[in-house]
Design a protein around this motif. Sequence first.
Motif, short mmCIF file in Angstrom:
data_model
loop_
_atom_site.label_atom_id
_atom_site.label_comp_id
_atom_site.label_asym_id
_atom_site.label_seq_id
_atom_site.Cartn_x
_atom_site.Cartn_y
_atom_site.Cartn_z
N VAL A 234 39.27 -46.62 21.38
CA VAL A 234 37.87 -47.02 21.37
C VAL A 234 37.78 -48.49 21.01
CG1 VAL A 234 36.88 -44.76 20.92
CG2 VAL A 234 37.63 -46.16 18.99
N ASN A 235 36.73 -49.11 21.51
CA ASN A 235 36.45 -50.51 21.25
C ASN A 235 35.07 -50.58 20.61
OD1 ASN A 235 35.70 -53.20 21.40
ND2 ASN A 235 36.62 -53.56 23.39
N PHE A 236 35.02 -50.82 19.31
CA PHE A 236 33.74 -50.96 18.64
C PHE A 236 33.29 -52.41 18.79
CE2 PHE A 236 35.70 -47.45 16.07
CZ PHE A 236 34.85 -46.45 16.51
N GLU B 76 39.65 -51.13 18.25
CA GLU B 76 39.49 -52.57 18.12
C GLU B 76 38.06 -52.81 17.66
OE1 GLU B 76 40.16 -53.63 22.12
OE2 GLU B 76 42.25 -52.97 22.11
N VAL B 77 37.87 -53.79 16.80
CA VAL B 77 36.55 -54.08 16.25
C VAL B 77 36.23 -55.54 16.50
CG1 VAL B 77 35.07 -54.04 14.21
CG2 VAL B 77 36.94 -52.36 14.43
N ILE B 78 35.13 -55.79 17.24
CA ILE B 78 34.79 -57.15 17.63
C ILE B 78 33.32 -57.39 17.32
CG2 ILE B 78 34.75 -58.84 19.50
CD1 ILE B 78 36.77 -57.02 20.98
N PHE B 79 33.04 -58.29 16.39
CA PHE B 79 31.66 -58.62 16.07
C PHE B 79 31.09 -59.56 17.14
CE2 PHE B 79 32.59 -56.49 12.26
CZ PHE B 79 31.41 -56.33 11.52
N LEU B 80 29.79 -59.53 17.25
CA LEU B 80 29.07 -60.23 18.32
C LEU B 80 29.37 -61.72 18.39
CD1 LEU B 80 26.73 -60.24 20.48
CD2 LEU B 80 25.20 -60.76 18.56
N THR B 81 29.56 -62.20 19.62
CA THR B 81 29.58 -63.62 19.95
C THR B 81 28.49 -63.88 20.99
OG1 THR B 81 31.96 -63.81 19.56
CG2 THR B 81 30.95 -65.50 20.91
N PHE C 30 32.51 -52.76 7.51
CA PHE C 30 32.76 -51.93 8.69
C PHE C 30 34.04 -51.12 8.50
CE2 PHE C 30 34.25 -50.74 12.79
CZ PHE C 30 33.11 -50.55 13.57
N ARG C 31 35.10 -51.79 8.09
CA ARG C 31 36.39 -51.10 7.94
C ARG C 31 36.31 -50.02 6.87
NH1 ARG C 31 41.30 -54.79 9.84
NH2 ARG C 31 42.33 -52.83 9.32
N GLU C 32 35.57 -50.28 5.82
CA GLU C 32 35.42 -49.29 4.75
C GLU C 32 34.71 -48.04 5.27
OE1 GLU C 32 33.00 -48.86 0.51
OE2 GLU C 32 33.53 -50.86 1.27
N THR C 33 33.63 -48.24 6.02
CA THR C 33 32.89 -47.11 6.58
C THR C 33 33.74 -46.33 7.57
OG1 THR C 33 30.84 -48.39 6.33
CG2 THR C 33 30.75 -46.45 7.74
N LEU C 34 34.47 -47.04 8.41
CA LEU C 34 35.34 -46.38 9.39
C LEU C 34 36.41 -45.55 8.68
CD1 LEU C 34 36.24 -46.01 12.35
CD2 LEU C 34 37.62 -48.08 12.09
N CYS D 235 41.82 -42.92 12.35
CA CYS D 235 41.68 -43.93 13.39
C CYS D 235 42.30 -45.24 12.93
CB CYS D 235 40.19 -44.15 13.71
SG CYS D 235 39.91 -45.38 15.01
N ARG D 236 43.40 -45.59 13.56
CA ARG D 236 44.09 -46.84 13.23
C ARG D 236 43.33 -48.03 13.81
NH1 ARG D 236 47.99 -49.48 16.26
NH2 ARG D 236 48.13 -47.65 17.64
N VAL D 237 43.18 -49.10 13.05
CA VAL D 237 42.50 -50.30 13.51
C VAL D 237 43.55 -51.30 13.99
CG1 VAL D 237 40.99 -52.23 12.90
CG2 VAL D 237 40.55 -49.95 11.97
N ARG D 238 43.49 -51.61 15.27
CA ARG D 238 44.45 -52.57 15.82
C ARG D 238 44.12 -53.97 15.36
NH1 ARG D 238 44.64 -50.54 20.51
NH2 ARG D 238 46.61 -49.45 20.17
N TYR D 239 42.86 -54.33 15.39
CA TYR D 239 42.41 -55.61 14.84
C TYR D 239 40.89 -55.54 14.65
CZ TYR D 239 41.20 -56.59 19.73
OH TYR D 239 40.67 -56.53 21.00
N ALA D 240 40.39 -56.41 13.77
CA ALA D 240 38.95 -56.48 13.52
C ALA D 240 38.61 -57.92 13.21
CB ALA D 240 38.55 -55.58 12.34
#
Length: 371
Positions: A259-261, A296-301, A354-358, A365-370
């Motif tokens: 998944v891509n958040f 993957e976790v990507i904040f808005l640009t 975000f990471r804490e809530t996840l 769910c492993r986080v590849r990057y955030a």
Amino acid sequence: MEERAALRQPVPGDRATVAGGLLRIEKIYHEPDVAAYERGCEILARFPDAERVEVPSHWNIPELHGDEGGVGEWNRTKKTVLVLGAKKGLQVRPFYRSCDFIAPSQANGCAMACSYCYVARRKGYANPITAFVNIGGIMGAVERHASKQGMKLEGTQADESLWVYELGTNSDLSVDAAVSDNVRDLVGLFRELPNAKATFATKFVNREMLDYDPRGGTRLRFSLMPPETSKLVDVRTSPVEERIRSINDFVEAGYEVNVNFGPVIVKDGWREDYAGLFSMLDDWLSPAAKAQLAAEVIFLTHTRELHEVNLKWHPKGEELLWRPDLQEFKTSQASGDKVLRYERNAKRALVAEFRETLAERLPYCRVRYAF
């Protein structure tokens, strides 16, 4: 020229509507030699009633790319227009986040209209799908590159044992697959490569892809955000609930499904919204889907240019995207563009939240990057 084929006449019947009605092709802009390629002939025959307009280059269509007044027809253009051309540059580029390498794209542009998407800035107004007909050359470039890499002896962020090739930086392959067999062919290629896998992110559920038989060679990443936010900014996409409900089926069909958040959009109640999204995932996913899940976790640009375009066709979405009170301008390391991101010090805290809530809701769910 590779893949040459005699120009075939369009087949009878109306097959202009594809992707569940997301596309109804009425006009095809095409480079002069697309009918010299088998894939070009196949696509033209698939839309026999569409008006055909010859253009010198898929990059040179003034009525699409240079007409500022076209912004008023944003969604209609994406629904009814298709562009065909040959991909000129077939370079494979290194990358370091979702993949090890970026493959030459088999398409660019998109039938969907997510209001935060950077792809719309590439070719001006609307930017509908451009499908590339020289798929043999594209696949050959990838296969040669993978062969030169040999086996992967040391893991990277993208994968521990296989070289990962990103296929979808400029388009959504699940929609592209409704236009041509380019995506089916690429999934087939990576099914056979012993040292590599493909990956792409998507916001569209194309259940025909369940029959592609990837055998673990393709990592599909469903992009997700809280449903209420998605309804406002993910224009012309599959509902978030449908994307989630399809994950188990794609895992069962042989895909690796991550998944891509992204983009994570900060607004009042955003953390609670994501807690609800994570619970929805946890309730639906099968044990097999949970066992292989990564994110993957990507904040808005955002950019000022895209903001100004969006105000002309979808101003409501900009109430969430354009937040100068929370954002700051910065030069993108990837593109060199001046972009608007959440203020650096505040963003650190946002990413940590975000990471804490996840971790609370989806501990497997492993986080590849955030970032």
